[in-house]
Scaffold this motif. Sequence first.
Motif, PDB file in Angstrom:
ATOM      1  N   ASP A 291      48.807  77.151   5.990  1.00  8.21           N
ATOM      2  CA  ASP A 291      47.398  77.872   6.043  1.00  8.21           C
ATOM      3  C   ASP A 291      46.626  77.860   4.822  1.00  8.21           C
ATOM      4  N   ASP A 292      46.725  76.903   4.541  1.00 12.00           N
ATOM      5  CA  ASP A 292      45.946  76.232   3.010  1.00 12.00           C
ATOM      6  C   ASP A 292      45.880  74.730   2.811  1.00 12.00           C
ATOM      7  N   PRO A 293      44.867  74.171   3.941  1.00  5.74           N
ATOM      8  CA  PRO A 293      44.764  72.770   3.516  1.00  5.74           C
ATOM      9  C   PRO A 293      43.980  71.869   2.798  1.00  5.74           C
ATOM     10  N   THR A 294      44.049  72.724   1.915  1.00  2.00           N
ATOM     11  CA  THR A 294      43.390  72.448   0.809  1.00  2.00           C
ATOM     12  C   THR A 294      43.746  72.149  -0.288  1.00  2.00           C
ATOM     13  N   PHE A 295      44.998  73.112  -0.631  1.00  5.67           N
ATOM     14  CA  PHE A 295      46.132  73.119  -1.653  1.00  5.67           C
ATOM     15  C   PHE A 295      46.956  71.748  -1.245  1.00  5.67           C
ATOM     16  N   PHE A 296      47.152  72.104  -0.275  1.00  6.28           N
ATOM     17  CA  PHE A 296      48.320  71.250   0.531  1.00  6.28           C
ATOM     18  C   PHE A 296      47.941  69.737   0.917  1.00  6.28           C
ATOM     19  N   HIS A 297      46.438  69.510   1.242  1.00  5.96           N
ATOM     20  CA  HIS A 297      45.523  68.319   1.250  1.00  5.96           C
ATOM     21  C   HIS A 297      47.206  67.274   0.662  1.00  5.96           C
ATOM     22  N   ASN A 298      47.159  65.829   1.366  1.00  4.94           N
ATOM     23  CA  ASN A 298      48.154  65.203   1.402  1.00  4.94           C
ATOM     24  C   ASN A 298      49.035  65.166   1.082  1.00  4.94           C
ATOM     25  N   ILE A 299      49.986  65.951   1.343  1.00  7.84           N
ATOM     26  CA  ILE A 299      51.219  66.236   1.088  1.00  7.84           C
ATOM     27  C   ILE A 299      52.401  64.921   2.003  1.00  7.84           C
ATOM     28  N   LEU A 300      53.069  64.437   1.575  1.00  8.10           N
ATOM     29  CA  LEU A 300      53.709  63.192   2.207  1.00  8.10           C
ATOM     30  C   LEU A 300      55.191  63.775   1.397  1.00  8.10           C
ATOM     31  N   PRO A 301      55.807  62.834   2.611  1.00  5.50           N
ATOM     32  CA  PRO A 301      57.562  63.022   2.232  1.00  5.50           C
ATOM     33  C   PRO A 301      57.690  61.182   2.079  1.00  5.50           C
ATOM     34  N   VAL A 302      58.805  61.209   0.835  1.00  6.47           N
ATOM     35  CA  VAL A 302      58.861  60.881  -0.246  1.00  6.47           C
ATOM     36  C   VAL A 302      59.614  59.310   0.477  1.00  6.47           C
ATOM     37  N   HIS A 303      59.667  58.208   0.327  1.00  8.55           N
ATOM     38  CA  HIS A 303      60.356  57.519   0.999  1.00  8.55           C
ATOM     39  C   HIS A 303      61.441  56.890   0.645  1.00  8.55           C
ATOM     40  N   TYR A 304      62.634  56.599   0.540  1.00 10.86           N
ATOM     41  CA  TYR A 304      63.766  56.101  -0.037  1.00 10.86           C
ATOM     42  C   TYR A 304      64.362  54.851  -0.113  1.00 10.86           C
ATOM     43  N   VAL A 305      64.085  54.095  -0.866  1.00  7.09           N
ATOM     44  CA  VAL A 305      64.566  52.668  -0.555  1.00  7.09           C
ATOM     45  C   VAL A 305      65.639  52.489  -1.711  1.00  7.09           C
ATOM     46  N   SER A 306      65.872  50.635  -1.555  1.00  5.54           N
ATOM     47  CA  SER A 306      67.234  50.411  -2.044  1.00  5.54           C
ATOM     48  C   SER A 306      67.219  50.543  -3.529  1.00  5.54           C
ATOM     49  N   GLU A 307      65.701  50.008  -3.471  1.00  2.02           N
ATOM     50  CA  GLU A 307      65.706  49.574  -5.096  1.00  2.02           C
ATOM     51  C   GLU A 307      64.353  50.007  -5.217  1.00  2.02           C
ATOM     52  N   ILE A 308      63.687  49.722  -6.553  1.00  2.00           N
ATOM     53  CA  ILE A 308      62.241  50.088  -7.091  1.00  2.00           C
ATOM     54  C   ILE A 308      61.738  48.920  -7.544  1.00  2.00           C
ATOM     55  N   LYS A 309      61.202  48.441  -6.515  1.00  2.00           N
ATOM     56  CA  LYS A 309      60.700  47.035  -7.439  1.00  2.00           C
ATOM     57  C   LYS A 309      59.215  47.107  -7.710  1.00  2.00           C
ATOM     58  N   GLU A 310      58.993  46.092  -8.428  1.00  2.00           N
ATOM     59  CA  GLU A 310      57.416  45.828  -9.267  1.00  2.00           C
ATOM     60  C   GLU A 310      56.524  45.662  -7.953  1.00  2.00           C
ATOM     61  N   ARG A 311      55.253  45.806  -8.073  1.00  3.01           N
ATOM     62  CA  ARG A 311      53.731  45.943  -7.325  1.00  3.01           C
ATOM     63  C   ARG A 311      52.599  45.617  -8.286  1.00  3.01           C
ATOM     64  N   GLU A 312      52.479  44.928  -7.151  1.00  4.72           N
ATOM     65  CA  GLU A 312      51.018  43.952  -8.300  1.00  4.72           C
ATOM     66  C   GLU A 312      49.803  45.183  -7.020  1.00  4.72           C
ATOM     67  N   TYR A 313      48.593  45.548  -8.091  1.00 10.64           N
ATOM     68  CA  TYR A 313      47.578  46.483  -8.388  1.00 10.64           C
ATOM     69  C   TYR A 313      46.158  45.495  -8.620  1.00 10.64           C
ATOM     70  N   SER A 314      45.703  46.199  -7.482  1.00  7.32           N
ATOM     71  CA  SER A 314      44.467  45.368  -7.509  1.00  7.32           C
ATOM     72  C   SER A 314      43.655  46.598  -7.696  1.00  7.32           C
ATOM     73  N   PRO A 315      42.776  47.644  -8.583  1.00  6.81           N
ATOM     74  CA  PRO A 315      42.258  48.749  -8.887  1.00  6.81           C
ATOM     75  C   PRO A 315      40.640  48.459  -8.127  1.00  6.81           C
ATOM     76  N   ILE A 316      40.450  47.242  -8.288  1.00  6.79           N
ATOM     77  CA  ILE A 316      39.089  46.894  -7.425  1.00  6.79           C
ATOM     78  C   ILE A 316      38.632  47.033  -6.207  1.00  6.79           C
ATOM     79  N   SER A 317      39.612  45.696  -5.824  1.00  6.03           N
ATOM     80  CA  SER A 317      40.028  45.851  -3.774  1.00  6.03           C
ATOM     81  C   SER A 317      40.481  47.042  -3.597  1.00  6.03           C
ATOM     82  N   GLN A 318      41.504  47.838  -3.923  1.00  6.57           N
ATOM     83  CA  GLN A 318      42.171  48.088  -3.494  1.00  6.57           C
ATOM     84  C   GLN A 318      42.910  49.422  -4.669  1.00  6.57           C
TER      85      GLN A 318
END
Length: 260
Positions: A144-171
């Motif tokens: 009923d409010d797609p603007t407010f709820f835009h991109n509401i997504l489920p959390v993904h549960y994992v065994s551990e949080i791992k370090e991630r590499e971030y490419s701010p320009i290409s990704q």
Amino acid sequence: MYNIFEQDHKMAIEMGIPYVFRFRPPNDNTLSELKENYIWFSDRDSLNDELDSNPEFVKLSTHPSELKLLYDTVAENILDPRTKKYFDRNMTPENLQEFANTKIKPFVSSFGIACFTMYPMNKKLWEIYSEDNKGVCLHFDSSDDPTFFHNILPVHYVSEIKEREYSPISQPNHIIDLFYKKTEDWSYEKELRLLKDRAGRVKFKTSSLLNVLIGYAAEPDFIEKVVTAVKEHYNNVKVYQVTGPISIGKLSYKPLYIPE
């Protein structure tokens, strides 16, 4: 016994999200949110899990091509001649990357986060986030409010949080993944998460709120204030109260206010 919540949960599973639920404690902030139809979006430093959305797990890519891309992009967007001259003389791809790493934490902290669940028959959520069944569970139709709820997504549960590499320009959007991963210790929440580009109040359409469910241990004064807020600020929202402890797949409740 009413079964609208059981029906809505079954429908949500069959059709995907549109029905989402948010637990709130019995306090003035909750009443303010109801009266003024907003959700409070917290910054990540206010979350109750220190691993959740932690910027320490994000490192900028050190790949030579990514360093060059970052350097060239920044250089091309400097318009002031004096600043550009200083940049060319003093900045290298390597020390630019080192400087950019210091900006990850404030960037992550700039986002606003609101937590929902797809499952209202959740004993732990009622205990933890509704102050031991004294607060409320708000039932929304996100479609009923797609603007407010835009991109509401489920959390993904994992065994551990791992370090991630971030490419701010290409990704540039890859860092958003940081906000949607939690350890399996939190899997009972069945969380749906909504991000905004800032923390604080964000208004939702009043028609997107369908029902307010009050915990069975709520104080009479709080119940009265919730019902009054709904009557005065919403046209079609119903108010129910849970009649006993919640068990998996079962939620019994009674109507307190049904608009005509």
